[in-house]
Design a protein around this motif. Structure first.
Motif, PDB file in Angstrom:
ATOM      1  N   GLY A  28      16.193  -1.673   2.632  1.00  0.00           N
ATOM      2  CA  GLY A  28      15.157  -2.051   3.574  1.00  0.00           C
ATOM      3  C   GLY A  28      15.158  -3.546   3.780  1.00  0.00           C
ATOM      4  O   GLY A  28      16.204  -4.169   3.979  1.00  0.00           O
ATOM      5  N   ILE A  29      13.989  -4.159   3.682  1.00  0.00           N
ATOM      6  CA  ILE A  29      13.884  -5.605   3.934  1.00  0.00           C
ATOM      7  C   ILE A  29      14.106  -6.437   2.682  1.00  0.00           C
ATOM      8  O   ILE A  29      14.086  -7.666   2.748  1.00  0.00           O
ATOM      9  N   PHE A  30      14.314  -5.793   1.524  1.00  0.00           N
ATOM     10  CA  PHE A  30      14.534  -6.528   0.290  1.00  0.00           C
ATOM     11  C   PHE A  30      16.025  -6.578  -0.027  1.00  0.00           C
ATOM     12  O   PHE A  30      16.746  -5.599   0.149  1.00  0.00           O
ATOM     13  N   SER A  31      16.463  -7.709  -0.512  1.00  0.00           N
ATOM     14  CA  SER A  31      17.844  -7.866  -0.952  1.00  0.00           C
ATOM     15  C   SER A  31      17.842  -8.408  -2.367  1.00  0.00           C
ATOM     16  O   SER A  31      16.859  -8.995  -2.828  1.00  0.00           O
ATOM     17  N   GLY A  32      18.965  -8.196  -3.045  1.00  0.00           N
ATOM     18  CA  GLY A  32      19.015  -8.653  -4.435  1.00  0.00           C
ATOM     19  C   GLY A  32      20.408  -8.569  -4.992  1.00  0.00           C
ATOM     20  O   GLY A  32      21.373  -8.979  -4.358  1.00  0.00           O
ATOM     21  N   GLY A  33      20.547  -8.002  -6.171  1.00  0.00           N
ATOM     22  CA  GLY A  33      21.822  -7.969  -6.873  1.00  0.00           C
ATOM     23  C   GLY A  33      22.788  -6.957  -6.296  1.00  0.00           C
ATOM     24  O   GLY A  33      22.566  -6.356  -5.248  1.00  0.00           O
ATOM     25  N   SER A  34      23.881  -6.771  -6.992  1.00  0.00           N
ATOM     26  CA  SER A  34      24.973  -5.941  -6.490  1.00  0.00           C
ATOM     27  C   SER A  34      25.040  -4.585  -7.166  1.00  0.00           C
ATOM     28  O   SER A  34      25.994  -3.850  -6.976  1.00  0.00           O
ATOM     29  N   THR A  35      24.035  -4.216  -7.958  1.00  0.00           N
ATOM     30  CA  THR A  35      24.075  -2.931  -8.650  1.00  0.00           C
ATOM     31  C   THR A  35      23.043  -1.984  -8.073  1.00  0.00           C
ATOM     32  O   THR A  35      21.892  -2.373  -7.835  1.00  0.00           O
ATOM     33  N   PRO A  36      23.403  -0.710  -7.844  1.00  0.00           N
ATOM     34  CA  PRO A  36      22.440   0.262  -7.319  1.00  0.00           C
ATOM     35  C   PRO A  36      21.660   0.987  -8.399  1.00  0.00           C
ATOM     36  O   PRO A  36      20.888   1.885  -8.084  1.00  0.00           O
ATOM     37  N   TYR A  37      21.834   0.625  -9.663  1.00  0.00           N
ATOM     38  CA  TYR A  37      21.223   1.387 -10.750  1.00  0.00           C
ATOM     39  C   TYR A  37      19.728   1.091 -10.888  1.00  0.00           C
ATOM     40  O   TYR A  37      18.961   1.932 -11.330  1.00  0.00           O
ATOM     41  N   GLN A  38      19.311  -0.091 -10.501  1.00  0.00           N
ATOM     42  CA  GLN A  38      17.896  -0.448 -10.514  1.00  0.00           C
ATOM     43  C   GLN A  38      17.667  -1.420  -9.372  1.00  0.00           C
ATOM     44  O   GLN A  38      18.303  -2.479  -9.308  1.00  0.00           O
ATOM     45  N   PHE A  39      16.768  -1.034  -8.467  1.00  0.00           N
ATOM     46  CA  PHE A  39      16.629  -1.847  -7.269  1.00  0.00           C
ATOM     47  C   PHE A  39      15.213  -1.720  -6.715  1.00  0.00           C
ATOM     48  O   PHE A  39      14.542  -0.700  -6.923  1.00  0.00           O
ATOM     49  N   GLU A  40      14.756  -2.766  -6.023  1.00  0.00           N
ATOM     50  CA  GLU A  40      13.471  -2.728  -5.333  1.00  0.00           C
ATOM     51  C   GLU A  40      13.710  -2.558  -3.843  1.00  0.00           C
ATOM     52  O   GLU A  40      14.501  -3.286  -3.243  1.00  0.00           O
ATOM     53  N   CYS A  41      13.033  -1.595  -3.271  1.00  0.00           N
ATOM     54  CA  CYS A  41      13.152  -1.325  -1.835  1.00  0.00           C
ATOM     55  C   CYS A  41      11.888  -1.797  -1.120  1.00  0.00           C
ATOM     56  O   CYS A  41      10.779  -1.695  -1.656  1.00  0.00           O
ATOM     57  N   GLY A  42      12.059  -2.281   0.096  1.00  0.00           N
ATOM     58  CA  GLY A  42      10.934  -2.613   0.971  1.00  0.00           C
ATOM     59  C   GLY A  42      11.162  -1.905   2.291  1.00  0.00           C
ATOM     60  O   GLY A  42      11.976  -2.351   3.094  1.00  0.00           O
ATOM     61  N   ILE A  43      10.473  -0.816   2.522  1.00  0.00           N
ATOM     62  CA  ILE A  43      10.783   0.060   3.648  1.00  0.00           C
ATOM     63  C   ILE A  43       9.731  -0.077   4.739  1.00  0.00           C
ATOM     64  O   ILE A  43       8.524   0.055   4.491  1.00  0.00           O
ATOM     65  N   VAL A  44      10.211  -0.331   5.953  1.00  0.00           N
ATOM     66  CA  VAL A  44       9.353  -0.473   7.117  1.00  0.00           C
ATOM     67  C   VAL A  44       9.238   0.882   7.814  1.00  0.00           C
ATOM     68  O   VAL A  44      10.236   1.433   8.275  1.00  0.00           O
ATOM     69  N   SER A  45       8.030   1.408   7.877  1.00  0.00           N
ATOM     70  CA  SER A  45       7.755   2.636   8.622  1.00  0.00           C
ATOM     71  C   SER A  45       7.018   2.253   9.900  1.00  0.00           C
ATOM     72  O   SER A  45       6.027   1.515   9.851  1.00  0.00           O
ATOM     73  N   THR A  46       7.483   2.729  11.027  1.00  0.00           N
ATOM     74  CA  THR A  46       6.905   2.364  12.311  1.00  0.00           C
ATOM     75  C   THR A  46       5.990   3.471  12.813  1.00  0.00           C
ATOM     76  O   THR A  46       6.431   4.615  13.020  1.00  0.00           O
ATOM     77  N   LEU A  47       4.711   3.126  12.995  1.00  0.00           N
ATOM     78  CA  LEU A  47       3.752   4.059  13.576  1.00  0.00           C
ATOM     79  C   LEU A  47       3.821   3.928  15.086  1.00  0.00           C
ATOM     80  O   LEU A  47       3.711   2.818  15.621  1.00  0.00           O
ATOM     81  N   PRO A  48       4.003   5.013  15.812  1.00  0.00           N
ATOM     82  CA  PRO A  48       4.179   4.915  17.259  1.00  0.00           C
ATOM     83  C   PRO A  48       2.877   4.580  17.968  1.00  0.00           C
ATOM     84  O   PRO A  48       1.779   4.733  17.413  1.00  0.00           O
ATOM     85  N   ALA A  49       2.990   4.111  19.216  1.00  0.00           N
ATOM     86  CA  ALA A  49       1.807   3.876  20.036  1.00  0.00           C
ATOM     87  C   ALA A  49       0.987   5.155  20.101  1.00  0.00           C
ATOM     88  O   ALA A  49       1.518   6.257  20.234  1.00  0.00           O
TER      89      ALA A  49
END
Length: 551
Positions: free
Chosen positions: A254-275
């Motif tokens: 999502g909008i978060f970036s970090g290290g190169s390993t997928p074993y532990q990661f923080e996600c920042g996910i944008v959900s769009t609510l429609p008009a």
């Protein structure tokens, strides 16, 4: 997803090119490629170990490949190699593409090492680490794509079907990863503090961001979905994935970036609510996660903060104003009030949250006058020369909300700002005195002299003072500048610096300047400065007597 391709073709030094239409024998491969290919081609590609067993742990396996370029003017070649897991039983690719970069001559850095050759024919080695865990006990790790670029206009892309005849696979016996990733710390995310769980959805859409931690210590995290549920059965489902950069070791979710390993990661996910999304409470109803082996885990109604969606229809406000404005906060913090009226409130007003920039925060709870006017105190600090009201959130007793200001994307903005009364008059000195006007030279090193300046109390206080000491020829022999505070009687004080080792008996004059908090300055008795005025009350004179001559 990349389509399936045929397997079991005999390995060998085959030559393949972007436009090649058939697999040829090893003896004539190079000639066939040169005859039918574009300028860039792959002439060799193989793993050192075509079969491995990773059940006891990850296994390193070297991939070696050779790039040819018929353009004799090329001086380099760069590209990417893509490797992916293929599940034999499912006959499907699963999990991340693993993409690595290579470049001609690069022997120091990066996962792919240049081995030998020229830009017209060069060989590279990449040590691929076969993971211990996979989607099943029988998988292959396939080279599914190679891209080439010689930097002067020639490019080529080779897909899985054209690479596989080289033997670009590792048949692997692995440990199956059957458990999906774990989920932790689901929370509403906003870029800015404090947290405001309100979203405006009017004629346009609106974004809601949730952050959470994902862990998978076996095959790693691959992808997932997050479902937000709102009133009237409405919902929004958003897909996300752990991704890596083609040109670096960085990764993102999502909008978060970090290290190169997928074993532990923080996600920042944008959900769009429609008009037109329903007003009211929206919450995280479900998060589904997939490991890199395709194992799934589903979390229903994870603990997290919900958001209140509004279009400012059921509940609204109008008549926004700030008073007093401008404010006189030159010497003290002052309070001003944001006022407005509310329409459509159910069970009264339960809360108002005001956000501002640059030093004028909300300074207490909202109050409602008998005529229905809502008032919110704001505190304007002396350090602030002006601020903007960036957000107003109004909540009634039934948890309906109305929002205004730039903090809430696309919401109406009242355009409110608070300013300080202007500073238009520079400091004005009314008198100036020295604590001591004469000193014998023998006592100069132990003498402490202060310059005290009385000035009018004007709009902005004096906060800076400086002086110059001149000898009989108008040369500066001592000077100092510094911050100060103007006392209640209007005075400011600065100590003279008397460098006894370079002063001699004689008569000296003092000039000074004053600076106020608004940056305006006044100058008195400063030689050679056309801005300077006469010192009020006459020149400031300091005399150093020659006591040795008197003796």
């Amino acid at each position: 997803m990349i389509s399936d391709f045929a397997r079991g073709v005999a390995r060998g030094a085959l030559t393949m090119a972007l436009t090649a239409g058939a697999v040829v024998g090893a003896a004539s491969a190079a000639q066939a490629a040169d005859a039918t290919a574009g300028k860039l081609s792959i002439s060799a590609l193989s793993f050192a170990q075509p079969t491995v067993n990773s059940t006891a742990g990850a296994v390193a396996d070297d991939l070696t490949f050779t790039v040819k370029n018929q353009n004799r003017h090329a001086t380099t070649v760069v590209g990417h190699v893509t490797i992916r897991m293929h599940d034999v039983a499912q006959n499907a690719y699963i999990g991340h593409e693993q993409v690595v970069q290579f470049s001609y001559g690069n022997t120091c850095c990066g996962p792919v090492q240049y081995v030998s050759g020229t830009p017209q024919e060069s060989t590279y080695t990449y040590t691929f680490v076969v993971p211990q865990y996979a989607s099943s006990s029988a998988v292959t790790w396939d080279v599914t794509k190679i891209t080439l670029d010689d930097g002067i206009g020639d490019t080529a892309t080779f897909g899985a079907a054209k690479l596989q005849p080289f033997g670009a696979s590792i048949a692997t016996t692995a440990l199956p990863d059957t458990s999906g990733p774990s989920l932790q710390s689901v929370s509403l995310y906003q870029n800015g503090a404090p947290m405001r769980p309100f979203v405006y959805v009017g004629a346009g859409s609106a974004d809601v961001v949730y952050s959470f931690d994902v862990q998978d210590w076996q095959s790693g995290f691959w992808k997932g979905t997050i479902k937000l549920a709102g009133p009237a059965g409405q919902s929004v489902t958003t897909q996300f994935e752990y991704t890596t950069s083609d040109w670096s070791t960085g990764a993102s979710c999502g909008i978060f970036s970090g290290g190169s390993t997928p074993y532990q990661f923080e996600c920042g996910i944008v959900s769009t609510l429609p008009a037109g999304a329903a007003a009211g409470n929206w919450r995280v109803a479900q998060i589904t996660l997939f490991s890199n082996s395709g194992a799934q885990s589903t979390y229903k109604n994870p603990q997290s903060q919900s958001v209140t969606v509004t279009s400012d229809t059921a509940l609204s406000a109008s008549g926004f104003s700030v008073s007093p404005n401008p404010v006189d906060n030159w010497r003290n913090d002052v309070t001003t009030n944001l006022t407005f009226t509310v329409t459509g409130a159910t069970k009264g007003i339960s809360a108002v949250y005001v956000d501002t920039d640059n030093g004028c925060p909300q300074w207490g709870n909202a109050s409602v006058a008998p005529d229905g006017t809502v008032s919110v105190p704001l505190r304007m600090y002396t350090s602030s020369d002006g601020c903007t009201i960036t957000g107003i959130a109004i909540v009634d007793g039934a948890a309906n909300a109305a929002v205004y200001g730039s903090r809430y994307l696309n919401a109406p903005d009242p355009g409110l700002s608070i300013s300080r009364i202007p500073d238009t008059t520079p400091p004005h000195a009314t008198s100036a005195t020295l604590s001591q006007t004469s000193v014998p030279f023998s006592q100069l090193s132990s003498t402490y002299v202060q310059l005290t300046i009385h000035a009018d109390i004007l709009t902005a206080p004096i906060n800076g003072v400086g002086y110059y000491m001149y000898d009989a020829n108008g040369n500066v022999v001592s000077q100092a500048f510094g911050g100060t505070g103007q006392l209640a009687d209007g005075s400011v004080t600065i100590s003279l610096w008397l460098p006894y080792w370079q002063l001699t008996p004689g008569v000296y004059t003092i000039g000074f300047d004053l600076t106020d908090a608004g940056g305006l300055r006044s100058f008195y008795g400063e030689i050679g400065d056309p801005r300077s005025q006469p010192v009020p009350g006459g020149p400031l004179v300091f005399t150093i007597t020659d006591d040795s001559a008197a003796a």
